[in-house]
Design a protein around this motif. Structure first.
Motif, mmCIF file in Angstrom:
data_model
loop_
_atom_site.group_PDB
_atom_site.id
_atom_site.type_symbol
_atom_site.label_atom_id
_atom_site.label_comp_id
_atom_site.label_asym_id
_atom_site.label_seq_id
_atom_site.Cartn_x
_atom_site.Cartn_y
_atom_site.Cartn_z
ATOM 1 N N PHE A 209 0.452 -1.063 0.205
ATOM 2 C CA PHE A 209 -0.270 0.614 0.068
ATOM 3 C C PHE A 209 0.477 1.669 0.225
ATOM 4 O O PHE A 209 0.737 2.152 -1.045
ATOM 5 C CB PHE A 209 -0.594 -0.045 0.862
ATOM 6 N N PHE A 210 1.378 1.599 0.929
ATOM 7 C CA PHE A 210 2.491 2.555 0.869
ATOM 8 C C PHE A 210 3.888 2.824 -0.017
ATOM 9 O O PHE A 210 4.106 3.528 -0.979
ATOM 10 C CB PHE A 210 2.998 2.537 2.611
ATOM 11 N N ALA A 211 4.112 0.861 -0.399
ATOM 12 C CA ALA A 211 5.397 0.649 -1.648
ATOM 13 C C ALA A 211 5.151 1.771 -2.247
ATOM 14 O O ALA A 211 5.802 2.424 -3.317
ATOM 15 C CB ALA A 211 5.727 -0.395 -1.393
ATOM 16 N N ASP A 212 3.543 1.187 -2.636
ATOM 17 C CA ASP A 212 3.666 1.625 -4.035
ATOM 18 C C ASP A 212 3.633 3.259 -4.426
ATOM 19 O O ASP A 212 4.104 3.563 -5.414
ATOM 20 C CB ASP A 212 1.895 0.791 -4.678
ATOM 21 N N LYS A 213 3.535 3.772 -3.302
ATOM 22 C CA LYS A 213 3.146 5.779 -2.906
ATOM 23 C C LYS A 213 4.805 5.698 -3.030
ATOM 24 O O LYS A 213 4.408 7.121 -3.423
ATOM 25 C CB LYS A 213 2.688 5.672 -1.729
ATOM 26 N N VAL A 214 5.134 5.456 -2.973
ATOM 27 C CA VAL A 214 6.761 6.211 -2.841
ATOM 28 C C VAL A 214 8.008 5.827 -4.006
ATOM 29 O O VAL A 214 8.392 5.986 -4.239
ATOM 30 C CB VAL A 214 7.318 5.674 -1.816
ATOM 31 N N GLY A 215 7.030 3.852 -4.374
ATOM 32 C CA GLY A 215 7.747 3.347 -5.425
ATOM 33 C C GLY A 215 9.646 3.149 -5.165
ATOM 34 O O GLY A 215 9.685 2.518 -4.022
ATOM 35 N N GLU A 216 9.410 2.399 -6.545
ATOM 36 C CA GLU A 216 11.075 1.017 -5.902
ATOM 37 C C GLU A 216 12.155 2.207 -6.202
ATOM 38 O O GLU A 216 13.293 1.236 -5.196
ATOM 39 C CB GLU A 216 10.835 -0.006 -7.499
ATOM 40 N N LYS A 217 12.956 3.300 -6.632
ATOM 41 C CA LYS A 217 13.717 3.905 -6.805
ATOM 42 C C LYS A 217 13.526 4.650 -5.319
ATOM 43 O O LYS A 217 13.244 5.601 -6.410
ATOM 44 C CB LYS A 217 14.190 3.704 -7.699
ATOM 45 N N VAL A 218 13.464 4.903 -4.209
ATOM 46 C CA VAL A 218 13.592 6.070 -3.535
ATOM 47 C C VAL A 218 14.262 6.399 -3.046
ATOM 48 O O VAL A 218 15.710 5.511 -3.665
ATOM 49 C CB VAL A 218 12.933 5.253 -1.734
ATOM 50 N N ALA A 219 14.296 8.433 -2.849
ATOM 51 C CA ALA A 219 15.927 8.557 -3.021
ATOM 52 C C ALA A 219 15.504 8.373 -1.272
ATOM 53 O O ALA A 219 14.830 8.724 -0.430
ATOM 54 C CB ALA A 219 15.155 10.208 -3.038
ATOM 55 N N THR A 220 17.066 8.418 -1.305
ATOM 56 C CA THR A 220 17.782 7.359 0.250
ATOM 57 C C THR A 220 19.245 8.321 0.252
ATOM 58 O O THR A 220 20.100 8.642 -0.775
ATOM 59 C CB THR A 220 18.134 5.871 0.849
ATOM 60 N N TYR A 221 19.318 8.994 1.172
ATOM 61 C CA TYR A 221 20.331 10.301 2.273
ATOM 62 C C TYR A 221 20.625 10.087 2.654
ATOM 63 O O TYR A 221 19.925 9.728 4.347
ATOM 64 C CB TYR A 221 20.177 11.925 1.767
ATOM 65 N N ALA A 222 22.419 9.297 3.075
ATOM 66 C CA ALA A 222 22.940 9.188 4.456
ATOM 67 C C ALA A 222 22.976 10.561 5.048
ATOM 68 O O ALA A 222 23.636 11.886 4.433
ATOM 69 C CB ALA A 222 24.074 8.551 4.658
ATOM 70 N N ARG A 223 23.447 10.799 6.695
ATOM 71 C CA ARG A 223 23.414 11.839 7.172
ATOM 72 C C ARG A 223 24.756 11.566 8.012
ATOM 73 O O ARG A 223 24.157 10.780 8.853
ATOM 74 C CB ARG A 223 22.384 12.976 7.722
ATOM 75 N N PHE A 224 25.453 12.137 8.000
ATOM 76 C CA PHE A 224 26.825 11.794 9.060
ATOM 77 C C PHE A 224 26.740 12.539 9.593
ATOM 78 O O PHE A 224 27.653 13.338 9.662
ATOM 79 C CB PHE A 224 27.997 11.045 8.744
ATOM 80 N N THR A 225 26.663 12.874 11.530
ATOM 81 C CA THR A 225 26.323 13.337 11.675
ATOM 82 C C THR A 225 27.260 14.119 13.187
ATOM 83 O O THR A 225 27.652 13.706 13.528
ATOM 84 C CB THR A 225 25.280 14.304 12.387
ATOM 85 N N TYR A 226 28.623 15.101 13.489
ATOM 86 C CA TYR A 226 29.675 14.967 14.695
ATOM 87 C C TYR A 226 29.066 16.404 15.196
ATOM 88 O O TYR A 226 29.105 17.379 14.624
ATOM 89 C CB TYR A 226 30.603 15.490 13.405
ATOM 90 N N TYR A 227 28.850 15.651 16.733
ATOM 91 C CA TYR A 227 28.161 17.186 17.436
ATOM 92 C C TYR A 227 29.868 17.505 18.617
ATOM 93 O O TYR A 227 29.827 16.356 19.029
ATOM 94 C CB TYR A 227 27.182 16.774 18.919
ATOM 95 N N PRO A 228 30.824 18.631 18.365
ATOM 96 C CA PRO A 228 31.657 18.064 18.820
ATOM 97 C C PRO A 228 31.453 18.680 20.321
ATOM 98 O O PRO A 228 30.512 18.915 20.931
ATOM 99 C CB PRO A 228 32.323 19.467 18.622
ATOM 100 N N PRO A 229 32.497 18.363 21.366
ATOM 101 C CA PRO A 229 31.895 19.313 22.774
ATOM 102 C C PRO A 229 31.642 20.222 22.521
ATOM 103 O O PRO A 229 32.564 21.000 21.515
ATOM 104 C CB PRO A 229 34.076 19.205 23.401
ATOM 105 N N CYS A 230 31.313 20.692 23.576
ATOM 106 C CA CYS A 230 30.806 22.039 23.937
ATOM 107 C C CYS A 230 31.311 21.974 25.605
ATOM 108 O O CYS A 230 30.284 21.574 26.547
ATOM 109 C CB CYS A 230 28.819 21.931 23.656
ATOM 110 N N PRO A 231 31.394 23.686 25.791
ATOM 111 C CA PRO A 231 32.031 24.533 26.552
ATOM 112 C C PRO A 231 30.566 24.432 27.841
ATOM 113 O O PRO A 231 30.750 25.221 28.868
ATOM 114 C CB PRO A 231 33.101 25.529 26.227
#
Length: 384
Positions: A209-231
Protein backbone atom coordinates in the motif's frame (compact mmCIF):
# COMPACT_ATOMS: atom_id res chain seq x y z
CA UNK A 1 26.82 33.67 -3.02
CA UNK A 2 27.17 31.93 0.31
CA UNK A 3 27.03 33.44 3.78
CA UNK A 4 30.48 34.06 5.35
CA UNK A 5 29.56 31.79 8.29
CA UNK A 6 29.09 28.85 5.89
CA UNK A 7 32.78 28.02 6.02
CA UNK A 8 33.14 27.92 9.83
CA UNK A 9 33.30 24.32 11.01
CA UNK A 10 32.09 23.76 14.56
CA UNK A 11 34.70 21.09 15.13
CA UNK A 12 37.45 23.61 14.42
CA UNK A 13 35.95 26.04 16.95
CA UNK A 14 35.79 23.34 19.60
CA UNK A 15 39.32 22.12 18.85
CA UNK A 16 40.78 25.57 19.45
CA UNK A 17 40.43 24.86 23.17
CA UNK A 18 40.09 28.51 24.14
CA UNK A 19 36.32 28.81 24.29
CA UNK A 20 34.80 29.76 27.60
CA UNK A 21 31.42 29.74 25.86
CA UNK A 22 30.17 29.18 22.32
CA UNK A 23 30.29 32.18 19.96
CA UNK A 24 27.13 34.28 19.89
CA UNK A 25 26.08 32.79 16.51
CA UNK A 26 25.25 29.55 18.36
CA UNK A 27 23.73 30.89 21.59
CA UNK A 28 19.97 30.43 21.93
CA UNK A 29 17.47 32.86 23.34
CA UNK A 30 17.00 32.14 27.01
CA UNK A 31 13.48 30.71 26.59
CA UNK A 32 14.75 28.19 24.00
CA UNK A 33 17.75 26.88 25.93
CA UNK A 34 17.81 23.16 26.74
CA UNK A 35 18.64 21.62 30.08
CA UNK A 36 22.37 20.90 30.17
CA UNK A 37 23.45 17.38 29.35
CA UNK A 38 25.95 17.17 32.20
CA UNK A 39 25.84 17.65 35.95
CA UNK A 40 23.92 15.82 38.65
CA UNK A 41 21.35 18.56 39.19
CA UNK A 42 20.60 18.95 35.50
CA UNK A 43 20.47 15.19 34.95
CA UNK A 44 17.91 14.88 37.72
CA UNK A 45 15.67 17.34 35.87
CA UNK A 46 15.65 15.23 32.70
CA UNK A 47 13.36 12.31 31.99
CA UNK A 48 14.22 9.16 30.05
CA UNK A 49 11.68 8.13 27.42
CA UNK A 50 10.38 4.56 27.76
CA UNK A 51 10.22 4.13 23.99
CA UNK A 52 8.72 0.95 22.45
CA UNK A 53 10.91 -1.77 20.95
CA UNK A 54 9.88 -3.69 17.81
CA UNK A 55 11.45 -6.93 16.57
CA UNK A 56 11.43 -6.37 12.79
CA UNK A 57 12.32 -10.01 12.13
CA UNK A 58 8.78 -10.85 13.29
CA UNK A 59 7.10 -8.33 11.01
CA UNK A 60 7.38 -10.31 7.77
CA UNK A 61 3.97 -11.31 6.38
CA UNK A 62 5.17 -14.81 5.61
CA UNK A 63 6.02 -15.43 9.26
CA UNK A 64 2.33 -15.89 10.10
CA UNK A 65 1.75 -15.13 13.76
CA UNK A 66 4.06 -12.25 14.53
CA UNK A 67 3.31 -12.30 18.24
CA UNK A 68 1.52 -8.97 18.03
CA UNK A 69 4.49 -7.02 16.62
CA UNK A 70 2.32 -5.36 13.94
CA UNK A 71 -0.11 -4.12 16.60
CA UNK A 72 2.83 -2.88 18.68
CA UNK A 73 4.15 -1.12 15.59
CA UNK A 74 0.91 0.77 14.98
CA UNK A 75 0.70 1.73 18.65
CA UNK A 76 4.31 2.93 18.63
CA UNK A 77 3.78 5.07 15.54
CA UNK A 78 0.59 6.59 16.91
CA UNK A 79 1.72 7.24 20.46
CA UNK A 80 5.45 7.94 20.03
CA UNK A 81 6.21 8.33 16.32
CA UNK A 82 9.39 6.34 16.83
CA UNK A 83 10.66 3.05 18.23
CA UNK A 84 13.83 1.04 18.82
CA UNK A 85 14.45 -1.83 16.41
CA UNK A 86 15.82 -5.29 17.16
CA UNK A 87 15.99 -8.26 14.80
CA UNK A 88 17.48 -6.10 12.03
CA UNK A 89 20.15 -8.67 11.20
CA UNK A 90 23.15 -6.35 11.55
CA UNK A 91 25.82 -7.67 13.93
CA UNK A 92 27.00 -5.30 16.63
CA UNK A 93 30.64 -5.34 15.36
CA UNK A 94 29.41 -4.17 11.93
CA UNK A 95 27.55 -1.22 13.47
CA UNK A 96 30.59 -0.44 15.61
CA UNK A 97 32.74 -0.33 12.45
CA UNK A 98 30.43 2.22 10.83
CA UNK A 99 30.56 4.52 13.86
CA UNK A 100 34.33 4.08 14.12
CA UNK A 101 34.79 4.98 10.44
CA UNK A 102 32.52 8.01 10.94
CA UNK A 103 34.65 9.16 13.86
CA UNK A 104 37.82 8.59 11.84
CA UNK A 105 36.50 10.74 8.99
CA UNK A 106 35.66 13.67 11.24
CA UNK A 107 39.07 13.40 12.90
CA UNK A 108 40.88 13.79 9.57
CA UNK A 109 42.85 17.02 9.02
CA UNK A 110 40.58 19.91 7.92
CA UNK A 111 42.20 20.15 4.50
CA UNK A 112 41.37 16.48 3.80
CA UNK A 113 37.68 16.92 4.70
CA UNK A 114 37.43 20.17 2.74
CA UNK A 115 37.93 18.17 -0.46
CA UNK A 116 34.27 17.17 -0.05
CA UNK A 117 32.93 20.61 0.86
CA UNK A 118 29.25 21.42 0.31
CA UNK A 119 30.28 24.89 -0.86
CA UNK A 120 30.94 24.58 -4.59
CA UNK A 121 31.54 26.82 -7.58
CA UNK A 122 28.38 28.62 -8.71
CA UNK A 123 26.79 27.44 -11.98
CA UNK A 124 26.61 30.91 -13.43
CA UNK A 125 28.27 30.59 -16.80
CA UNK A 126 31.79 31.20 -15.61
CA UNK A 127 31.22 34.36 -13.63
CA UNK A 128 32.79 32.95 -10.49
CA UNK A 129 31.29 32.84 -7.04
CA UNK A 130 30.21 29.98 -4.82
CA UNK A 131 26.97 28.36 -3.72
CA UNK A 132 25.77 25.94 -1.06
CA UNK A 133 24.42 22.57 -2.13
CA UNK A 134 23.14 19.86 0.21
CA UNK A 135 25.59 17.06 -0.52
CA UNK A 136 29.04 16.99 0.92
CA UNK A 137 30.88 17.97 4.09
CA UNK A 138 30.24 21.12 6.08
CA UNK A 139 27.49 22.71 8.12
CA UNK A 140 23.84 23.14 7.21
CA UNK A 141 22.82 26.11 5.08
CA UNK A 142 23.29 29.59 6.51
CA UNK A 143 21.01 32.28 5.06
CA UNK A 144 21.09 35.31 7.37
CA UNK A 145 23.14 37.07 10.03
CA UNK A 146 20.33 36.46 12.53
CA UNK A 147 20.15 32.69 12.02
CA UNK A 148 21.20 30.77 15.16
CA UNK A 149 23.51 27.95 14.13
CA UNK A 150 23.57 24.37 15.38
CA UNK A 151 26.56 22.90 17.19
CA UNK A 152 27.38 20.20 14.64
CA UNK A 153 29.16 19.41 11.37
CA UNK A 154 27.86 16.87 8.90
CA UNK A 155 28.55 14.81 5.79
CA UNK A 156 25.43 14.41 3.64
CA UNK A 157 25.29 11.97 0.71
CA UNK A 158 22.67 10.56 -1.63
CA UNK A 159 23.13 6.79 -1.56
CA UNK A 160 20.13 5.60 -3.62
CA UNK A 161 19.27 5.33 -6.48
CA UNK A 162 22.81 4.20 -7.15
CA UNK A 163 22.98 5.95 -10.53
CA UNK A 164 22.33 9.29 -8.85
CA UNK A 165 25.24 9.09 -6.42
CA UNK A 166 27.73 11.93 -6.64
CA UNK A 167 30.84 9.99 -5.79
CA UNK A 168 33.01 13.11 -5.77
CA UNK A 169 31.53 13.76 -2.32
CA UNK A 170 32.14 10.21 -1.03
CA UNK A 171 35.33 10.30 1.10
CA UNK A 172 38.26 8.17 0.07
CA UNK A 173 39.48 8.08 3.67
CA UNK A 174 39.08 6.24 5.86
CA UNK A 175 39.36 3.53 3.25
CA UNK A 176 36.71 1.36 4.92
CA UNK A 177 33.97 4.00 4.89
CA UNK A 178 32.74 3.55 1.32
CA UNK A 179 32.42 -0.22 1.61
CA UNK A 180 30.72 0.03 4.98
CA UNK A 181 28.28 2.61 3.61
CA UNK A 182 27.47 0.38 0.63
CA UNK A 183 26.68 -2.55 2.90
CA UNK A 184 24.80 -0.47 5.45
CA UNK A 185 22.70 1.09 2.66
CA UNK A 186 21.56 -2.38 1.54
CA UNK A 187 20.82 -3.62 5.02
CA UNK A 188 19.13 -0.46 6.21
CA UNK A 189 16.80 -0.44 3.21
CA UNK A 190 15.65 -3.93 4.12
CA UNK A 191 14.66 -2.59 7.54
CA UNK A 192 12.85 0.34 5.91
CA UNK A 193 10.95 -1.91 3.47
CA UNK A 194 9.93 -4.35 6.16
CA UNK A 195 8.68 -1.63 8.48
CA UNK A 196 6.86 0.13 5.62
CA UNK A 197 5.06 -3.08 4.64
CA UNK A 198 4.11 -3.80 8.25
CA UNK A 199 2.89 -0.22 8.66
CA UNK A 200 0.46 -0.79 5.77
CA UNK A 201 -0.72 -4.09 7.24
CA UNK A 202 -1.25 -2.46 10.63
CA UNK A 203 -3.90 -0.28 8.96
CA UNK A 204 -5.57 -3.25 7.29
CA UNK A 205 -4.05 -2.76 3.82
CA UNK A 206 -1.91 -4.96 1.59
CA UNK A 207 1.79 -4.65 2.34
CA UNK A 208 2.46 -2.78 -0.94
CA UNK A 209 0.00 0.00 0.00
CA UNK A 210 2.65 2.56 0.98
CA UNK A 211 5.44 0.97 -1.08
CA UNK A 212 3.52 1.73 -4.28
CA UNK A 213 3.21 5.36 -3.22
CA UNK A 214 6.94 5.82 -2.60
CA UNK A 215 8.17 3.77 -5.58
CA UNK A 216 10.88 1.18 -6.11
CA UNK A 217 13.72 3.69 -6.39
CA UNK A 218 13.29 5.64 -3.18
CA UNK A 219 15.50 8.68 -2.79
CA UNK A 220 17.79 7.73 0.10
CA UNK A 221 20.17 10.11 1.86
CA UNK A 222 22.78 9.36 4.51
CA UNK A 223 23.70 11.99 7.06
CA UNK A 224 26.80 11.49 9.20
CA UNK A 225 26.68 14.05 12.00
CA UNK A 226 29.47 15.03 14.38
CA UNK A 227 28.60 16.91 17.57
CA UNK A 228 31.84 18.32 19.02
CA UNK A 229 32.31 18.76 22.77
CA UNK A 230 30.65 21.99 23.89
CA UNK A 231 31.92 24.17 26.77
CA UNK A 232 28.38 25.37 27.65
CA UNK A 233 25.87 22.72 26.48
CA UNK A 234 22.96 24.55 28.07
CA UNK A 235 23.35 27.48 25.65
CA UNK A 236 23.09 25.71 22.29
CA UNK A 237 21.30 23.11 20.21
CA UNK A 238 23.27 20.30 18.69
CA UNK A 239 20.40 20.19 16.20
CA UNK A 240 17.33 22.40 16.48
CA UNK A 241 13.80 20.97 17.03
CA UNK A 242 12.57 19.38 13.82
CA UNK A 243 10.54 16.68 12.15
CA UNK A 244 12.09 14.53 9.44
CA UNK A 245 11.85 15.08 5.69
CA UNK A 246 11.25 11.39 5.04
CA UNK A 247 8.70 8.60 4.91
CA UNK A 248 10.68 6.82 7.60
CA UNK A 249 14.13 7.50 9.04
CA UNK A 250 16.55 4.85 10.29
CA UNK A 251 19.08 6.06 12.86
CA UNK A 252 22.30 4.51 14.14
CA UNK A 253 23.07 6.40 17.33
CA UNK A 254 26.23 6.82 19.37
CA UNK A 255 26.52 3.89 21.78
CA UNK A 256 28.15 5.88 24.55
CA UNK A 257 26.79 9.43 24.50
CA UNK A 258 23.13 10.42 24.46
CA UNK A 259 21.67 13.68 23.23
CA UNK A 260 18.60 12.92 21.12
CA UNK A 261 15.40 14.21 22.72
CA UNK A 262 11.71 13.79 21.85
CA UNK A 263 8.92 16.30 22.49
CA UNK A 264 5.95 14.39 23.90
CA UNK A 265 2.92 15.87 25.63
CA UNK A 266 4.72 19.19 25.98
CA UNK A 267 7.83 17.71 27.66
CA UNK A 268 11.29 16.98 26.30
CA UNK A 269 12.27 13.37 26.98
CA UNK A 270 15.71 11.81 26.51
CA UNK A 271 15.95 8.95 24.03
CA UNK A 272 18.00 6.25 25.79
CA UNK A 273 21.44 5.29 24.57
CA UNK A 274 21.04 2.20 22.36
CA UNK A 275 23.60 -0.56 21.91
CA UNK A 276 22.73 -2.99 19.11
CA UNK A 277 19.35 -1.42 18.35
CA UNK A 278 18.50 1.01 15.59
CA UNK A 279 15.90 3.75 15.93
CA UNK A 280 13.09 4.24 13.39
CA UNK A 281 11.33 7.63 13.24
CA UNK A 282 8.16 8.54 11.32
CA UNK A 283 8.73 11.40 8.89
CA UNK A 284 6.57 14.14 7.39
CA UNK A 285 5.74 12.07 4.30
CA UNK A 286 4.15 9.17 6.23
CA UNK A 287 2.18 11.74 8.23
CA UNK A 288 0.78 13.16 4.98
CA UNK A 289 0.17 9.78 3.30
CA UNK A 290 -1.58 8.42 6.40
CA UNK A 291 -3.71 11.59 6.62
CA UNK A 292 -2.43 12.23 10.12
CA UNK A 293 -3.04 8.74 11.50
CA UNK A 294 0.70 8.68 12.13
CA UNK A 295 2.39 11.92 13.20
CA UNK A 296 6.02 12.86 12.64
CA UNK A 297 7.45 13.51 16.12
CA UNK A 298 9.31 16.70 16.99
CA UNK A 299 12.83 15.92 18.17
CA UNK A 300 16.14 17.72 18.74
CA UNK A 301 19.73 17.07 19.81
CA UNK A 302 21.39 18.56 22.87
CA UNK A 303 25.14 18.67 23.33
CA UNK A 304 27.50 17.75 26.13
CA UNK A 305 31.18 18.01 27.00
CA UNK A 306 31.77 14.78 25.07
CA UNK A 307 31.80 14.29 21.31
CA UNK A 308 28.88 12.38 19.77
CA UNK A 309 28.25 10.72 16.39
CA UNK A 310 25.19 9.52 14.51
CA UNK A 311 24.48 7.98 11.10
CA UNK A 312 20.99 8.65 9.75
CA UNK A 313 19.24 7.27 6.65
CA UNK A 314 16.32 9.25 5.21
CA UNK A 315 13.90 7.44 2.89
CA UNK A 316 11.93 9.74 0.57
CA UNK A 317 9.47 8.99 -2.27
CA UNK A 318 10.60 9.05 -5.87
CA UNK A 319 10.62 12.75 -6.84
CA UNK A 320 7.79 12.44 -9.41
CA UNK A 321 5.41 10.73 -6.96
CA UNK A 322 2.37 12.58 -5.66
CA UNK A 323 2.50 13.27 -1.94
CA UNK A 324 -1.08 13.35 -0.63
CA UNK A 325 -3.42 11.76 1.92
CA UNK A 326 -4.32 8.23 0.85
CA UNK A 327 -7.91 8.14 -0.47
CA UNK A 328 -8.66 5.10 1.67
CA UNK A 329 -7.90 7.15 4.80
CA UNK A 330 -10.07 10.13 3.83
CA UNK A 331 -13.78 10.32 4.63
CA UNK A 332 -16.50 12.36 6.26
CA UNK A 333 -15.18 11.71 9.74
CA UNK A 334 -11.60 12.35 8.65
CA UNK A 335 -11.40 14.82 5.75
CA UNK A 336 -8.13 15.34 3.91
CA UNK A 337 -5.82 17.14 6.34
CA UNK A 338 -3.06 17.92 3.81
CA UNK A 339 -2.85 19.32 0.29
CA UNK A 340 -1.44 17.37 -2.63
CA UNK A 341 2.01 18.21 -4.01
CA UNK A 342 4.89 16.51 -5.75
CA UNK A 343 7.47 14.78 -3.58
CA UNK A 344 10.17 16.85 -5.30
CA UNK A 345 8.43 20.13 -4.42
CA UNK A 346 8.25 19.05 -0.79
CA UNK A 347 11.92 18.03 -0.78
CA UNK A 348 13.03 21.27 -2.44
CA UNK A 349 11.09 23.27 0.13
CA UNK A 350 12.84 21.51 2.96
CA UNK A 351 16.12 23.42 2.70
CA UNK A 352 14.36 26.80 2.78
CA UNK A 353 12.25 25.65 5.73
CA UNK A 354 15.25 24.27 7.59
CA UNK A 355 17.28 27.45 7.24
CA UNK A 356 14.25 29.43 8.44
CA UNK A 357 13.77 27.16 11.46
CA UNK A 358 10.35 25.96 10.38
CA UNK A 359 8.74 22.61 9.75
CA UNK A 360 8.42 21.91 6.00
CA UNK A 361 4.70 21.11 6.30
CA UNK A 362 4.13 24.53 7.86
CA UNK A 363 6.58 26.44 5.64
CA UNK A 364 4.90 25.15 2.47
CA UNK A 365 1.41 25.53 3.99
CA UNK A 366 0.62 21.90 3.23
CA UNK A 367 -2.04 21.56 5.94
CA UNK A 368 -5.65 22.16 4.98
CA UNK A 369 -6.56 25.28 6.92
CA UNK A 370 -9.94 24.28 8.32
CA UNK A 371 -8.47 21.01 9.61
CA UNK A 372 -5.23 22.52 10.84
CA UNK A 373 -3.89 21.13 14.07
CA UNK A 374 -1.18 23.15 15.77
CA UNK A 375 2.11 21.22 16.05
CA UNK A 376 3.70 20.95 19.48
CA UNK A 377 6.54 23.15 18.31
CA UNK A 378 7.59 24.73 15.06
CA UNK A 379 10.12 22.38 13.58
CA UNK A 380 12.27 21.65 10.58
CA UNK A 381 13.39 18.52 8.85
CA UNK A 382 16.67 16.67 9.24
CA UNK A 383 17.76 14.34 12.02
CA UNK A 384 19.92 13.50 14.84
Amino acid sequence: MVHPAQGQMVQDLAAAGELGAPPSRYVLREKDRPVAATGAVQAAERELAAIPTIDVSRLAAESGDDGGEAAKLRSALQSWGLFAVTGHGMPEPFLDEILAATREFFHLPPEEKERYSNVVAADDGGGGGERFQPEGYGIDRVDTDEQILDWCDRLYLQVQPEEERRLEFWPEHPAALRGLLEEYTRRSERVFRRVLAATARSLGFEEEFFADKVGEKVATYARFTYYPPCPRPELVYGLKPHTDNSVLTVLLLDKHVGGLQLLKDGRWLDIPVLTNELLVVAGDEIEIMSNGVFMAPVHRVVTSERERMSVVMFYQPEPHKELAPSEELVGEERPAMYKKLKAKAFGDGFWDAFAAGERTIDFLKVKVEHQQQQPEEAAVSTSA
